[in-house]
Enzyme design. Structure first.
Site, PDB file in Angstrom:
ATOM      1  N   VAL A 274       4.922  -1.156   2.935  1.00 27.60           N
ATOM      2  CA  VAL A 274       4.645   0.244   2.634  1.00 27.60           C
ATOM      3  C   VAL A 274       5.426   0.676   1.399  1.00 27.60           C
ATOM      4  O   VAL A 274       6.651   0.554   1.334  1.00 27.60           O
ATOM      5  CB  VAL A 274       5.016   1.152   3.821  1.00 27.60           C
ATOM      6  CG1 VAL A 274       4.687   2.593   3.488  1.00 27.60           C
ATOM      7  CG2 VAL A 274       4.277   0.720   5.074  1.00 27.60           C
ATOM      8  N   LYS A 275       4.667   1.189   0.423  1.00 31.09           N
ATOM      9  CA  LYS A 275       5.293   1.656  -0.820  1.00 31.09           C
ATOM     10  C   LYS A 275       5.694   3.118  -0.656  1.00 31.09           C
ATOM     11  O   LYS A 275       4.863   3.972  -0.303  1.00 31.09           O
ATOM     12  CB  LYS A 275       4.290   1.540  -1.970  1.00 31.09           C
ATOM     13  CG  LYS A 275       4.666   0.480  -2.994  1.00 31.09           C
ATOM     14  CD  LYS A 275       3.571   0.324  -4.001  1.00 31.09           C
ATOM     15  CE  LYS A 275       4.132   0.030  -5.366  1.00 31.09           C
ATOM     16  NZ  LYS A 275       3.064  -0.180  -6.347  1.00 31.09           N
ATOM     17  N   ILE A 276       6.955   3.382  -0.961  1.00 32.66           N
ATOM     18  CA  ILE A 276       7.508   4.728  -0.828  1.00 32.66           C
ATOM     19  C   ILE A 276       8.133   5.121  -2.160  1.00 32.66           C
ATOM     20  O   ILE A 276       8.896   4.333  -2.737  1.00 32.66           O
ATOM     21  CB  ILE A 276       8.636   4.737   0.256  1.00 32.66           C
ATOM     22  CG1 ILE A 276       8.142   4.158   1.592  1.00 32.66           C
ATOM     23  CG2 ILE A 276       9.244   6.116   0.404  1.00 32.66           C
ATOM     24  CD1 ILE A 276       7.306   5.088   2.430  1.00 32.66           C
TER      25      ILE A 276
ATOM     26  N   GLY B  73       0.858  -1.184   0.000  1.00 33.85           N
ATOM     27  CA  GLY B  73       0.000   0.000   0.000  1.00 33.85           C
ATOM     28  C   GLY B  73       0.890   1.228   0.000  1.00 33.85           C
ATOM     29  O   GLY B  73       1.903   1.253   0.710  1.00 33.85           O
TER      30      GLY B  73
END
Ligand code: G3P
Length: 216
Positions: free
Chosen positions: A82-84, A56
């Site tokens: 976690v997508k960064i 996400g």
């Protein structure tokens, strides 16, 4: 190689999960927007369907905003990644999240040098976008090959997640190169299953089966 589905559509995710070939899910803001649902609700449902990694993405682009959102996303479920985005502050956020034990997927990677920085910051996954490189006349899979070579040279543990996949050929090339993961849109999963000779062969078996006499 692990197969993830690149969608936020829970119907597609359920169908792919039922095939028994699904290892995880990736989403992005565009894919969540298409569902018309809030991000959190969407990710909670996806995590209840798929036990594997579910990516996400943060919506903020500043350091404090990305860090706060990343921690909120990570609290949704233990399998959240976690997508960064691969920007300066993004790398700083990845380093902190890694130290906190939060898994990260560094997204919007378009060069092997960007991928090296993500690995050094401790990213769990790096996502080179192969289709978007192809779209501008580059060879997306060549970047993947270079990342795999460099990561191999130096023993970086970051997993190479081939993203922006547009065709079965991207998947085949990723497999041959030894990529760790390919995230595939629902329609391409369908294309992997289909072969015209399978359809022709099955039609012939069905026709011939009708000629088999039943036992008396
Ligand atoms: O989820 C990231 C990536 O796979 C997006 O693909 O088709 O929008 O370039 P695409």
């Amino acid at each position: 190689m692990q197969l993830f589905i690149d969608t936020a559509d829970v119907q597609e995710i359920r169908e792919a999960a039922e095939l028994g070939v699904l290892d995880g899910v990736t989403t992005n803001p565009s894919l969540v927007a298409k569902t018309g649902r809030p991000m959190r609700e969407c990710l909670e449902e996806i995590c209840s369907i798929v036990p594997g990694p579910v990516s996400g993405e943060v919506l903020a682009t500043d350091f404090d905003g990305m860090l706060a959102e990343a921690r909120e996303l990570a609290a949704i479920a233990p399998n959240i990644v976690v997508k960064i985005p691969l920007i300066r502050d993004g790398l700083r956020v990845v380093k902190i999240l890694t130290d906190e034990g939060i898994k990260t997927n560094v997204t919007l990677c378009f060069s092997p040098l960007q991928a090296v920085l993500a690995a050094k910051a401790g990213a769990t996954y790096i996502s080179p976008f192969v289709g978007r490189l192809d779209d501008i006349g580059h060879d997306g899979m060549e970047i993947v090959e270079q990342i795999l070579e460099i990561y191999g040279n130096y023993g970086y543990e970051t997993k190479v997640l081939v993203a922006s996949v547009r065709s079965p050929n991207h998947v085949l090339t990723a497999l041959r190169m030894g990529a760790d993961v390919a995230t595939i849109p629902f329609n391409v999963i369908g294309q992997l299953i289909k072969h015209p000779l399978t359809d022709v062969g099955l039609a012939r078996f069905i026709a011939d089966a009708a000629k088999i006499p039943s036992a008396s």
